[in-house]
Design a protein around this motif. Structure first.
Motif, mmCIF file in Angstrom:
data_model
loop_
_atom_site.group_PDB
_atom_site.id
_atom_site.type_symbol
_atom_site.label_atom_id
_atom_site.label_comp_id
_atom_site.label_asym_id
_atom_site.label_seq_id
_atom_site.Cartn_x
_atom_site.Cartn_y
_atom_site.Cartn_z
ATOM 1 N N PRO A 50 95.669 -24.337 8.163
ATOM 2 C CA PRO A 50 94.689 -23.534 8.916
ATOM 3 C C PRO A 50 93.259 -24.009 8.658
ATOM 4 O O PRO A 50 92.418 -24.010 9.544
ATOM 5 N N ARG A 51 93.009 -24.405 7.412
ATOM 6 C CA ARG A 51 91.755 -25.052 7.042
ATOM 7 C C ARG A 51 92.116 -26.382 6.397
ATOM 8 O O ARG A 51 92.872 -26.413 5.420
ATOM 9 N N PRO A 52 91.604 -27.491 6.912
ATOM 10 C CA PRO A 52 92.003 -28.812 6.396
ATOM 11 C C PRO A 52 91.374 -29.128 5.046
ATOM 12 O O PRO A 52 90.485 -29.975 4.920
ATOM 13 N N ARG A 53 91.852 -28.461 4.010
ATOM 14 C CA ARG A 53 91.260 -28.576 2.679
ATOM 15 C C ARG A 53 91.344 -29.997 2.116
ATOM 16 O O ARG A 53 90.409 -30.467 1.453
ATOM 17 N N GLN A 54 92.481 -30.656 2.330
ATOM 18 C CA GLN A 54 92.626 -31.995 1.747
ATOM 19 C C GLN A 54 91.610 -32.962 2.337
ATOM 20 O O GLN A 54 91.011 -33.772 1.614
ATOM 21 N N LEU A 55 91.397 -32.874 3.647
ATOM 22 C CA LEU A 55 90.404 -33.738 4.283
ATOM 23 C C LEU A 55 88.995 -33.373 3.817
ATOM 24 O O LEU A 55 88.164 -34.254 3.555
ATOM 25 N N ILE A 230 93.703 -34.514 11.633
ATOM 26 C CA ILE A 230 93.524 -34.396 10.181
ATOM 27 C C ILE A 230 94.072 -35.633 9.476
ATOM 28 O O ILE A 230 93.422 -36.207 8.593
ATOM 29 N N GLU A 231 95.267 -36.060 9.873
ATOM 30 C CA GLU A 231 95.877 -37.231 9.242
ATOM 31 C C GLU A 231 95.043 -38.487 9.510
ATOM 32 O O GLU A 231 94.875 -39.334 8.620
ATOM 33 N N ALA A 232 94.526 -38.598 10.726
ATOM 34 C CA ALA A 232 93.661 -39.737 11.047
ATOM 35 C C ALA A 232 92.410 -39.717 10.182
ATOM 36 O O ALA A 232 91.981 -40.760 9.665
ATOM 37 N N GLY A 233 91.821 -38.534 10.017
ATOM 38 C CA GLY A 233 90.640 -38.423 9.180
ATOM 39 C C GLY A 233 90.908 -38.824 7.744
ATOM 40 O O GLY A 233 90.117 -39.552 7.119
ATOM 41 N N ARG A 234 92.042 -38.385 7.202
ATOM 42 C CA ARG A 234 92.393 -38.737 5.829
ATOM 43 C C ARG A 234 92.566 -40.252 5.691
ATOM 44 O O ARG A 234 92.078 -40.858 4.736
ATOM 45 N N PHE A 235 93.251 -40.854 6.664
ATOM 46 C CA PHE A 235 93.484 -42.301 6.617
ATOM 47 C C PHE A 235 92.161 -43.068 6.695
ATOM 48 O O PHE A 235 91.931 -44.018 5.926
ATOM 49 N N LEU A 236 91.280 -42.653 7.611
ATOM 50 C CA LEU A 236 90.039 -43.385 7.820
ATOM 51 C C LEU A 236 89.085 -43.242 6.636
ATOM 52 O O LEU A 236 88.409 -44.210 6.257
ATOM 53 N N ILE A 237 89.016 -42.050 6.054
ATOM 54 C CA ILE A 237 88.149 -41.864 4.888
ATOM 55 C C ILE A 237 88.616 -42.747 3.728
ATOM 56 O O ILE A 237 87.808 -43.338 3.000
ATOM 57 N N GLU A 238 89.923 -42.873 3.567
ATOM 58 C CA GLU A 238 90.468 -43.627 2.436
ATOM 59 C C GLU A 238 90.589 -45.124 2.705
ATOM 60 O O GLU A 238 90.424 -45.938 1.797
#
Length: 345
Positions: A50-55, A230-238
């Motif tokens: 509900p809130r993308p905490r990991q990102l 969200i998954e795209a954001g996590r991948f791109l940040i890392e």
């Protein structure tokens, strides 16, 4: 809802061969991101956080601030509307010309809006929200970091929304979230969509004092950011790299395009970014846009819906050198045809 937004490629389908209408570089290699998302398509089977905490935690680590000072949003647009909602019925100052969505959001939430008219400012309430796009859209000008920092710190009664969605498009220094901690009157808007050239995924975030972020969270709908974004954001940040890997060369090409357009009689304003505001005196931007798309498959941004700009203004962003040359040649042909028609009349 805004009409006449840039990158309205959906209106033209297969007609578009070269897209200058968005401020984003169109030729980015997304193969690694696509491969990663392909491996994670099962994410669509379940609800995202509900809130993308990991990102938010990854972004906070990158920014050097607490995760409680970061809020991921469905593009910079959601950030704008959430802040306007938070300050509903406030007075908002929106220097023009600038991003149309500030005024749209403020009207939705019944703000008193001033376009920085001196007479209006004297009659507005003392508690105000200032909306500043930096780098500015559509002009490409950039306010000095020191000046923005100064006005935010010296005016604690005012709230400042500094939209740095196009920070990836300039070499000019801008506000840094970790340097602005502890200011309860500042929101900074960021755009992963622009940084990584993924506007279709709608991914942005806000950095602000945790007390302000907490207020915004109470207004955000759950699951506003989808699982693949969200998954795209996590991948791109890392693992990702910015869409433009050689900004110096890109800005040099921008200046070459700017001078080439000036050379055929188009008024082109100075810019500190990869996009530029242009004015054509012989006809309207709408007629030029229609000609370019139907005769050359080239899409530009008609800027007539920006407050304070006439029907003669348009915006283009730098693409590949050969595409930039094709744009200049197509506009030159249009001007020649326009001149010939005027002589016949």
């Amino acid at each position: 809802m805004i009409e006449g937004h840039g990158d309205d490629i959906y209106r033209y389908g297969d007609l578009v061969k070269m897209n200058f209408s968005s401020n984003i570089f169109q030729h980015v290699d997304h193969s690694a991101l696509k491969a990663h998302l392909t491996e994670h398509l099962d994410l669509i089977n379940n609800y995202p956080e509900p809130r993308p905490r990991q990102l938010e935690t990854l972004i906070a680590r990158k920014e050097g601030i607490s995760p409680e000072g970061v809020m991921v949003t469905n593009g910079a647009s959601e950030a704008i509307y959430l802040i306007a909602h938070l300050f509903h019925h406030s007075a908002s100052i929106i220097p023009q010309p600038t991003c149309c969505e500030y005024a749209e959001a403020c009207r939705m939430f019944d703000h008193i809006i001033s376009y920085e008219n001196t007479e209006e400012l004297t009659s507005l309430p003392a508690d105000r929200v200032y909306w500043i796009c930096n780098p500015n859209n559509p002009s490409g000008n950039v306010l000095m970091k020191g000046f923005v920092d100064y006005i935010v710190r010296r005016s604690p009664r005012y709230t400042f929304v500094i939209d740095q969605s196009y920070d990836c498009c300039t070499r000019e220094p801008l506000l840094v979230a970790r340097e602005m901690k502890g200011l309860p009157n500042l929101f900074i808007i960021h755009s992963l969509s622009n940084t990584y050239s993924i506007p279709g995924l709608r991914l942005g975030y806000i950095t602000a004092d945790p007390s302000l972020i907490n207020l915004l969270r109470g207004l955000q709908q759950p699951w506003s950011v989808n699982a693949l974004a969200i998954e795209a954001g996590r991948f791109l940040i890392e693992h990702g790299t910015p869409a433009v890997t050689d900004l110096d060369a890109y800005l040099e090409e921008t200046e070459r395009l700017r001078q080439s357009l000036r050379g055929i009689g188009i008024r082109v304003f100075e810019t500190k970014t990869n996009y530029m505001l242009c004015e054509i005196s012989q006809t309207t931007a709408a007629k030029l846009k229609d000609y370019l798309i139907h005769e050359h498959g080239i899409l530009i941004r008609d800027c007539s819906n920006f407050y304070g700009l006439s029907s003669h203004f348009f915006r283009v962003s730098t693409q590949l050198p050969e595409e930039n040359d094709a744009l200049v040649e197509a506009i030159r042909m249009f001007l020649e045809r326009k001149g010939a028609n005027n002589l016949q009349e």
